[in-house]
Structures are given as structure tokens and as C-alpha cells.
Design a protein around this motif. Structure first.
Motif, PDB file in Angstrom:
ATOM      1  N   ASP A 190      54.022  39.446  39.893  1.00 23.43           N
ATOM      2  CA  ASP A 190      53.844  38.014  39.617  1.00 23.43           C
ATOM      3  C   ASP A 190      52.546  37.491  40.238  1.00 23.43           C
ATOM      4  OD1 ASP A 190      56.241  38.081  38.294  1.00 23.43           O
ATOM      5  OD2 ASP A 190      57.419  37.356  40.004  1.00 23.43           O
ATOM      6  N   LYS A 191      52.244  37.926  41.446  1.00 17.69           N
ATOM      7  CA  LYS A 191      50.992  37.492  42.082  1.00 17.69           C
ATOM      8  C   LYS A 191      49.787  38.078  41.360  1.00 17.69           C
ATOM      9  CE  LYS A 191      53.008  37.182  46.718  1.00 17.69           C
ATOM     10  NZ  LYS A 191      52.948  37.720  48.104  1.00 17.69           N
ATOM     11  N   LEU A 192      49.962  39.257  40.779  1.00 24.83           N
ATOM     12  CA  LEU A 192      48.837  39.959  40.165  1.00 24.83           C
ATOM     13  C   LEU A 192      48.299  39.212  38.953  1.00 24.83           C
ATOM     14  CD1 LEU A 192      47.453  42.614  40.895  1.00 24.83           C
ATOM     15  CD2 LEU A 192      48.815  43.733  39.141  1.00 24.83           C
ATOM     16  N   ILE A 193      49.162  38.483  38.269  1.00 20.29           N
ATOM     17  CA  ILE A 193      48.710  37.773  37.060  1.00 20.29           C
ATOM     18  C   ILE A 193      47.690  36.704  37.434  1.00 20.29           C
ATOM     19  CG2 ILE A 193      49.470  36.325  35.154  1.00 20.29           C
ATOM     20  CD1 ILE A 193      52.179  37.744  35.296  1.00 20.29           C
ATOM     21  N   SER A 194      48.019  35.889  38.425  1.00 19.49           N
ATOM     22  CA  SER A 194      47.085  34.829  38.828  1.00 19.49           C
ATOM     23  C   SER A 194      45.839  35.396  39.493  1.00 19.49           C
ATOM     24  CB  SER A 194      47.790  33.856  39.781  1.00 19.49           C
ATOM     25  OG  SER A 194      48.236  34.533  40.944  1.00 19.49           O
ATOM     26  N   LEU A 195      46.007  36.458  40.277  1.00 17.57           N
ATOM     27  CA  LEU A 195      44.852  37.046  40.953  1.00 17.57           C
ATOM     28  C   LEU A 195      43.883  37.669  39.953  1.00 17.57           C
ATOM     29  CD1 LEU A 195      46.608  38.731  44.025  1.00 17.57           C
ATOM     30  CD2 LEU A 195      45.216  36.667  44.022  1.00 17.57           C
ATOM     31  N   THR A 196      44.420  38.290  38.897  1.00 18.23           N
ATOM     32  CA  THR A 196      43.558  38.876  37.868  1.00 18.23           C
ATOM     33  C   THR A 196      42.777  37.793  37.136  1.00 18.23           C
ATOM     34  OG1 THR A 196      45.151  40.678  37.599  1.00 18.23           O
ATOM     35  CG2 THR A 196      43.528  40.369  35.858  1.00 18.23           C
ATOM     36  N   CYS A 197      43.419  36.700  36.818  1.00 24.61           N
ATOM     37  CA  CYS A 197      42.723  35.583  36.152  1.00 24.61           C
ATOM     38  C   CYS A 197      41.619  35.017  37.042  1.00 24.61           C
ATOM     39  CB  CYS A 197      43.721  34.496  35.779  1.00 24.61           C
ATOM     40  SG  CYS A 197      44.942  34.995  34.540  1.00 24.61           S
ATOM     41  N   THR A 198      41.914  34.897  38.332  1.00 24.86           N
ATOM     42  CA  THR A 198      40.899  34.383  39.261  1.00 24.86           C
ATOM     43  C   THR A 198      39.710  35.332  39.350  1.00 24.86           C
ATOM     44  OG1 THR A 198      42.644  33.325  40.558  1.00 24.86           O
ATOM     45  CG2 THR A 198      40.516  33.623  41.627  1.00 24.86           C
ATOM     46  N   ALA A 199      39.971  36.635  39.416  1.00 28.39           N
ATOM     47  CA  ALA A 199      38.882  37.614  39.510  1.00 28.39           C
ATOM     48  C   ALA A 199      38.028  37.606  38.239  1.00 28.39           C
ATOM     49  CB  ALA A 199      39.456  38.999  39.763  1.00 28.39           C
ATOM     50  N   LYS A 200      38.667  37.510  37.065  1.00 24.37           N
ATOM     51  CA  LYS A 200      37.910  37.462  35.814  1.00 24.37           C
ATOM     52  C   LYS A 200      37.035  36.215  35.749  1.00 24.37           C
ATOM     53  CE  LYS A 200      41.043  40.133  32.863  1.00 24.37           C
ATOM     54  NZ  LYS A 200      41.948  40.083  31.682  1.00 24.37           N
ATOM     55  N   ALA A 201      37.585  35.093  36.179  1.00 24.16           N
ATOM     56  CA  ALA A 201      36.806  33.855  36.165  1.00 24.16           C
ATOM     57  C   ALA A 201      35.615  33.942  37.107  1.00 24.16           C
ATOM     58  CB  ALA A 201      37.703  32.673  36.549  1.00 24.16           C
ATOM     59  N   GLU A 202      35.822  34.536  38.266  1.00 20.35           N
ATOM     60  CA  GLU A 202      34.720  34.662  39.228  1.00 20.35           C
ATOM     61  C   GLU A 202      33.639  35.602  38.704  1.00 20.35           C
ATOM     62  OE1 GLU A 202      34.103  33.082  41.891  1.00 20.35           O
ATOM     63  OE2 GLU A 202      35.964  31.976  42.195  1.00 20.35           O
ATOM     64  N   VAL A 203      34.031  36.672  38.025  1.00 24.03           N
ATOM     65  CA  VAL A 203      33.044  37.601  37.463  1.00 24.03           C
ATOM     66  C   VAL A 203      32.228  36.910  36.372  1.00 24.03           C
ATOM     67  CG1 VAL A 203      32.771  39.718  36.122  1.00 24.03           C
ATOM     68  CG2 VAL A 203      34.325  39.675  38.070  1.00 24.03           C
ATOM     69  N   LEU A 204      32.888  36.191  35.463  1.00 22.51           N
ATOM     70  CA  LEU A 204      32.168  35.488  34.403  1.00 22.51           C
ATOM     71  C   LEU A 204      31.266  34.398  34.966  1.00 22.51           C
ATOM     72  CD1 LEU A 204      35.024  35.194  31.740  1.00 22.51           C
ATOM     73  CD2 LEU A 204      33.078  36.751  31.723  1.00 22.51           C
ATOM     74  N   LEU A 205      31.737  33.720  36.002  1.00 23.40           N
ATOM     75  CA  LEU A 205      30.928  32.663  36.607  1.00 23.40           C
ATOM     76  C   LEU A 205      29.674  33.230  37.261  1.00 23.40           C
ATOM     77  CD1 LEU A 205      30.847  29.630  37.240  1.00 23.40           C
ATOM     78  CD2 LEU A 205      32.054  30.109  39.364  1.00 23.40           C
ATOM     79  N   SER A 206      29.819  34.395  37.904  1.00 22.88           N
ATOM     80  CA  SER A 206      28.642  35.009  38.531  1.00 22.88           C
ATOM     81  C   SER A 206      27.638  35.482  37.492  1.00 22.88           C
ATOM     82  CB  SER A 206      29.088  36.184  39.412  1.00 22.88           C
ATOM     83  OG  SER A 206      29.699  37.192  38.627  1.00 22.88           O
ATOM     84  N   LEU A 207      28.137  35.949  36.326  1.00 24.83           N
ATOM     85  CA  LEU A 207      27.219  36.391  35.280  1.00 24.83           C
ATOM     86  C   LEU A 207      26.485  35.230  34.641  1.00 24.83           C
ATOM     87  CD1 LEU A 207      29.364  39.141  33.513  1.00 24.83           C
ATOM     88  CD2 LEU A 207      27.427  39.480  35.052  1.00 24.83           C
ATOM     89  N   SER A 208      27.159  34.107  34.469  1.00 28.48           N
ATOM     90  CA  SER A 208      26.529  32.951  33.850  1.00 28.48           C
ATOM     91  C   SER A 208      25.584  32.218  34.790  1.00 28.48           C
ATOM     92  CB  SER A 208      27.601  31.976  33.349  1.00 28.48           C
ATOM     93  OG  SER A 208      28.398  31.521  34.458  1.00 28.48           O
ATOM     94  N   SER A 209      25.788  32.320  36.074  1.00 27.87           N
ATOM     95  CA  SER A 209      24.949  31.604  37.041  1.00 27.87           C
ATOM     96  C   SER A 209      23.652  32.323  37.347  1.00 27.87           C
ATOM     97  CB  SER A 209      25.717  31.399  38.347  1.00 27.87           C
ATOM     98  OG  SER A 209      26.064  32.652  38.916  1.00 27.87           O
ATOM     99  N   THR A 210      23.499  33.588  36.935  1.00 35.52           N
ATOM    100  CA  THR A 210      22.255  34.350  37.165  1.00 35.52           C
ATOM    101  C   THR A 210      21.590  34.604  35.821  1.00 35.52           C
ATOM    102  OG1 THR A 210      23.528  36.410  37.081  1.00 35.52           O
ATOM    103  CG2 THR A 210      23.142  35.449  39.244  1.00 35.52           C
TER     104      THR A 210
END
Length: 599
Positions: free
Chosen positions: A472-492
């Protein structure tokens, strides 16, 4: 008394005296030494407080010569004077507890201890009589004084019962104190109720100890389950030791894996009894650091038991040879050694799991870390799971358990579960370091391991519940990690390298700043042109002084004078006195540095 005086008495408002005995005693004890079990400091405080009260209300017992002045009900003119008999009881009780600790080194102080205990009981009885005789004291004060007097008298008789063996005497006073404080707890605030609750729990334990000495088996069983209770101090430890020794005298063999093994050493028997009590529920009722401490004590006892059995097996020639192989018969003594090693690994596993639950609770914020200890990290949890996997791996290698299919399946299921949880916490550690790409990969691997673990039928229900919570925790953590990866790609923003600079090395375009991704490649960065282009280099001019040694000079022998002519010719007389001069450049060099000269 005339009519006018009667009217004055009727118009005077009589104030009731009130003393919160339990709160006053608890605050004084916690602020003046008993928080750290310093009875001498508390006794000295009581003496100073008594002296100040006597001086304030002019109740001193003589100036130069001592004149005893007893307390009585008519002498109570102020409610502060009610503290005087209370402090007298507390001072004697604190002095007795101080002598109790000192009597461990000096047994002669036990006589003074008994006298101070009896004196404390006398002061408590006098205090109760004073309050009952004083009609100005309110009902709550009288009730609290009755409870305090019953508790102190019962405590005194409880301490004296070690010598008198009259264990029925304190029971009546403890019963009265429990009844009074139970009734009082219904009419006090939350803070005082917590104090009364703690006192009631101590009274119940002391009553069970008294009933244990009176032959109540139910009280004995309940006391043995209270291994973490501090109300009885060392008495409970002595009781547990005596009970285990009594059980150990009847334990002569143990059965495990359908094999019965003889137990010769008493230490081994004591450990098996302690481990049985822990596994039957004594250790499961604990929580936090207490459970870890219990496993540490059991591991120390297990280590001593294994050493005793190993010493006996050293004389057995088949012991060492069977330890080095994975097949063959195992003797009864060797299988007992295997059983003790199995218990050691099981206790180590349970201890690591207890520490894991503590660390995860502290990291999540559900529990505060102990004072003086550092904050645990996700890496610590990963290390504990590694140790759990190692314990299960070593269990499979024990002699006599190589062909145990049931144990192997249970261990494989546990290992799969631990690997899934370990992968989850490794991903959490990368997420704490903001390495979101690595964390995302580990979260995906965790989901695969969780699916693999759930498919094993031998997995325990508690482990399945842990996996479900992690999933159950893994679902939210995976979404957070994906969002952080996409945000880092768009900010550079990605800068395109010009075509004419794409193939130029860095050394040839130092005056132009271009983000070249090739420079981030540690295996083949484009910094210099390798190999460098060849360029003409002027040679160093050659001139060696030794070249003169290879030059051939013409012979001048025909120009030298003849020896006979030299003696006859007077012109050559002056030249004959001159020393022979070496000819040529070599002679000059030899003469310059002294080479070739004749000494």
C-alpha cells in the motif's frame, strides 16, 4: 460566655484545613532525590523542611536544652502544621531505605534499618490520629491520610517480613490502602489519578508477593510473568531464579524434532526454561527496548550453555568430522548442540526483528528515540534485514538439519520476505537522498519481490500483513518518485550542441561555452586530440670536449733536438734546465687539473 461573645463566635467563619498528601509526597520525592533513588538527599530535605516549619510556627523543642514537644490535634492552628507529622514519617522511611542500600556492604546496619522502619510506622499512626482528632480537616484530607498511613504501615511490615516471616500482616494494610485509593481516584484530576494508578499497581504486586509466600500458586504464576516490574526490586529476580532452579531440578531431558536428548548441565536447563517462558508469551507482551534487552540476556545465557555442551563434545572424535561434512549420523549430544545453536540463531533473528520494528517506528515518527541515542536511518534497517537473512542461511547448515525439508521451505519463505522488505528500505534510503531514478527502479523491484513472496504458501500470516502494508505504501511512493523524476527532467533544459563544435575537443574551443554531453562520459571524454599531431622540434646542438681525444695530430719528432747536440750547444744550456713540457692539447688538460703529473 455572655450573649455578646456567643454572637462573635457565630459570626467567625471557620476555614477547613486541607492537605493533598499524595501530591505533596510525590512532588517532594521527585524534586529532592528519589527520581534518581537518592534516599539520603531526600532525608536531608525532610530534616531541613521540618526545621523550617518548627521555627515558623514556634514549635521548636527547646533552645539550648532539648524538650520534647509532642504533636496533638489541639496544637494544629494552621494547615501547614499538618506537614510536620507527614515529614517525620517520610524522614524515617527515607532513612530506612538508605540503610537498606548500605546494609548490602555493612550487614550491621540491618538493626538500625528495622528500628527506623518501626519508627516510620509509629509516626504514620500518630499522623492519622492527629487528623482524625482535628475537626477542622476536610473529608478528603482524612481519606488521604488514612490511605497514606495504611500504605506506609503495610510497606514497613512488608520489609520486616523478611526477618519475621509474617507475610499475612502487610496484606490487611495493603487491602485497606487499595480500597481507599481506589475510592479516591474517582474524585481527583487526571494528574493525581495517574499517581494513584502507579501506586495501586505497586500495591497489587506487593500483595501478590505476600500471597506467594502464603502458598498461593496463582499469585506465583502471575509474579513470574512480571519480569519487567520494578516494584519489588531484587525480590522479584530472586523469586524468578528460585522458581527456575526448582523447575531445572526436574528437567533432565528435552525433545526436539522427534528426538529426545539428555540435559546434564544445570546452566543448560536454566536457559531452556527461560527460553521456554519467553517463547510462551513472556517476551511478546513487552515492547520497545525492553524486548531487545530480554533477547540480549537470553543470548548471553545461550552462549554459556553452548560452551558447556561444546566442551563435553570435544572428547567425541566424531564431533569435529561431522561438523565439517553435510551428511552422516548425529549423536544425541551433538544434536543437543545443534538445538542450542538453532535457538541462538532464532533468538538473534527475533532480536533483529524487534530492533527493526523499533527503528521503523522511530523513522516514521510513531515512537521517540531513547534519550542519548542517535536517530536510526534506513541503512540501519537494511543492515538488520541482512543479518536476518544471514541467520536463516546459517540455520540450514546446522548438523542434522540438512535434510529437513519443512525447515528449508519455512526458511526460503522467510528469506523471500526479508529480501522484499530489504529492497523496499533500500529504495527508501535512495529517496531520502533524493536519488529518485534509483528509488523508482528499486520500488519496481520491490513490487516484483512482494508478488513473488505472496505466492509462497508457507509464508506466515503476519508476514503477509507486513507485505500488504508495504504494498500500500509502495503505490504512493512510486507516484512520488515518478513525479520527482519528471520534474527534474523538465527543470533542466537540454541545450543542443552546434554542429561545427560537436567534433571539436575542449582544448580547441576554450573561448566558447557549450554544454557537451560527451564531457560527462568518464570512459571517453573529448578533451584533447589523441594522439597529438606531430610538429618539428629543433635538435639540441652537439659539442663534446671528448671529441678532441679522437683527433689525429701530425708528428713533430723531426723538429726535436738531438741529445748529443744538446750537451754541446751552449745556447741550449738554459733550455736544458727547464722541465719537460707536455705537448698538445692533452698535455694542457692534464696539467690544468693535475692529471698525469708525476708525483
Amino acid at each position: 460566655m455572655n450573649l455578646y461573645e456567643k454572637k462573635i463566635v457565630k459570626n467567625v467563619k471557620i476555614t477547613a484545613f486541607s492537605l493533598r498528601v499524595l501530591s505533596v509526597v510525590h512532588e517532594a520525592r521527585m524534586c529532592h532525590g528519589l527520581r534518581h533513588k537518592d534516599y539520603q538527599l531526600y532525608r536531608q530535605y525532610c530534616s531541613r523542611r521540618i526545621r523550617r516549619i518548627r521555627k515558623r510556627f514556634d514549635f521548636r523543642q527547646g533552645d539550648k536544652k532539648f524538650k520534647k514537644k509532642d504533636m496533638h490535634a489541639d496544637a494544629i492552628k494552621d494547615e501547614k502544621l499538618l506537614e510536620l507529622p507527614l515529614l517525620l514519617s517520610e524522614r524515617c522511611w527515607a532513612y530506612a531505605m538508605q540503610l537498606k542500600e548500605e546494609s548490602m556492604q555493612d550487614p550491621r546496619k540491618k538493626y538500625a534499618l528495622r528500628n527506623k522502619l518501626r519508627k516510620a510506622a509509629t509516626h504514620s499512626v500518630s499522623f492519622e490520629q492527629i487528623v482524625e482528632g482535628c475537626h477542622r480537616c476536610d473529608a478528603r484530607t482524612q481519606l488521604e491520610v488514612q490511605g497514606y498511613s495504611a500504605w506506609l504501615q503495610g510497606t514497613v511490615l512488608f520489609e520486616l517480613a523478611e526477618w519475621t516471616q509474617q507475610w499475612d500482616a502487610p496484606v490487611a494494610f495493603f487491602t485497606k490502602a487499595i480500597a481507599v485509593y481506589s475510592k479516591l481516584s474517582e474524585a481527583v484530576n487526571e494528574e493525581e489519578a495517574s499517581i494513584i494508578s502507579g501506586l495501586l499497581s505497586e500495591l497489587e504486586v506487593q500483595m501478590r508477593y505476600c500471597r506467594h509466600h502464603l502458598g498461593d500458586q496463582a499469585a506465583t504464576i502471575s509474579l513470574l510473568a512480571m519480569t519487567n516490574n520494578t516494584a519489588l526490586g531484587e525480590k522479584l529476580n530472586v523469586l524468578v531464579s528460585l522458581a527456575r532452579e526448582k523447575q531445572a531440578s526436574t528437567l533432565s531431558e528435552v525433545t526436539w524434532k522427534n528426538r529426545t536428548m539428555a540435559v546434564k548441565h544445570e546452566k543448560v536447563r536454566m536457559f531452556l526454561i527461560a527460553e521456554g517462558e519467553s517463547s510462551s508469551g513472556g517476551g511478546k507482551s513487552r515492547g520497545g527496548q525492553d524486548r531487545v534487552d530480554q533477547y540480549d540476556r537470553l543470548l548471553m545465557e545461550c552462549k554459556d550453555a553452548i560452551a558447556l555442551v561444546r566442551d563435553d563434545l570435544n572428547t567425541d572424535p566424531s564431533f569435529k568430522s561431522r561438523q565439517q561434512t553435510s551428511s552422516g549420523a548425529v549423536s544425541s549430544g551433538h544434536f543437543l548442540y545443534t538445538y542450542l545453536c538453532y535457538l541462538r540463531l532464532s533468538l538473534t533473528l527475533q532480536r533483529n526483528l524487534a530492533m527493526t520494528s523499533n527503528y521503523t517506528a522511530i523513522i516514521s515518527g510513531a515512537m521517540q528515540p531513547p534519550k542519548g541515542s542517535k536517530m536510526p536511518r534506513e541503512q540501519d534497517v537494511v543492515r538488520l534485514y541482512d543479518l536476518c537473512i544471514q541467520s536463516l542461511t546459517e540455520t540450514r547448515l546446522l548438523s542434522g538439519l540438512e535434510d529437513d525439508l519443512e525447515l528449508k521451505q519455512e526458511n526460503d519463505a522467510k528469506v523471500t520476505f526479508f529480501k522484499a522488505m530489504r529492497c523496499f528500505h533500500v529504495g527508501e534510503s535512495y529517496a531520502k537522498q533524493e536519488k529518485w531514478a534509483e528509488a523508482l527502479v528499486l520500488y519496481d523491484r520491490t513490487a516484483e519481490r512482494i508478488t513473488e513472496a505472496k505466492a509462497i504458501p508457507e509464508l506466515q500470516e503476519s508476514d503477509r500483513a507486513s507485505l500488504a502494508s508495504a504494498s500500500d505504501k509502495l503505490i504512493s511512493l512510486t507516484c512520488t518518485a515518478k513525479a520527482e523524476v519528471l520534474l527534474s527532467l523538465s527543470s533542466t533544459p537540454q541545450q543542443v550542441t552546434p554542429t561545427h563544435l560537436a567534433k571539436k575537443p575542449l582544448s580547441e574551443r576554450l573561448d566558447e561555452y557549450v554544454e557537451d554531453q560527451c564531457l560527462l562520459n568518464h570512459t571517453n571524454p573529448r578533451v584533447l586530440t589523441m594522439p597529438p599531431a606531430a610538429s618539428p622540434v629543433p635538435c639540441k646542438p652537439l659539442f663534446f670536449d671528448l671529441a678532441l681525444n679522437h683527433i689525429g695530430f701530425p708528428s713533430l719528432d723531426h723538429k726535436l733536438p738531438v741529445k748529443g747536440a744538446e750537451a754541446a750547444s751552449p745556447a741550449s744550456a738554459g733550455e736544458a734546465n727547464k722541465p719537460d713540457q707536455p705537448g698538445g692539447l692533452s698535455g694542457l688538460v692534464k696539467g690544468l687539473w693535475g692529471w698525469g703529473s708525476k708525483k
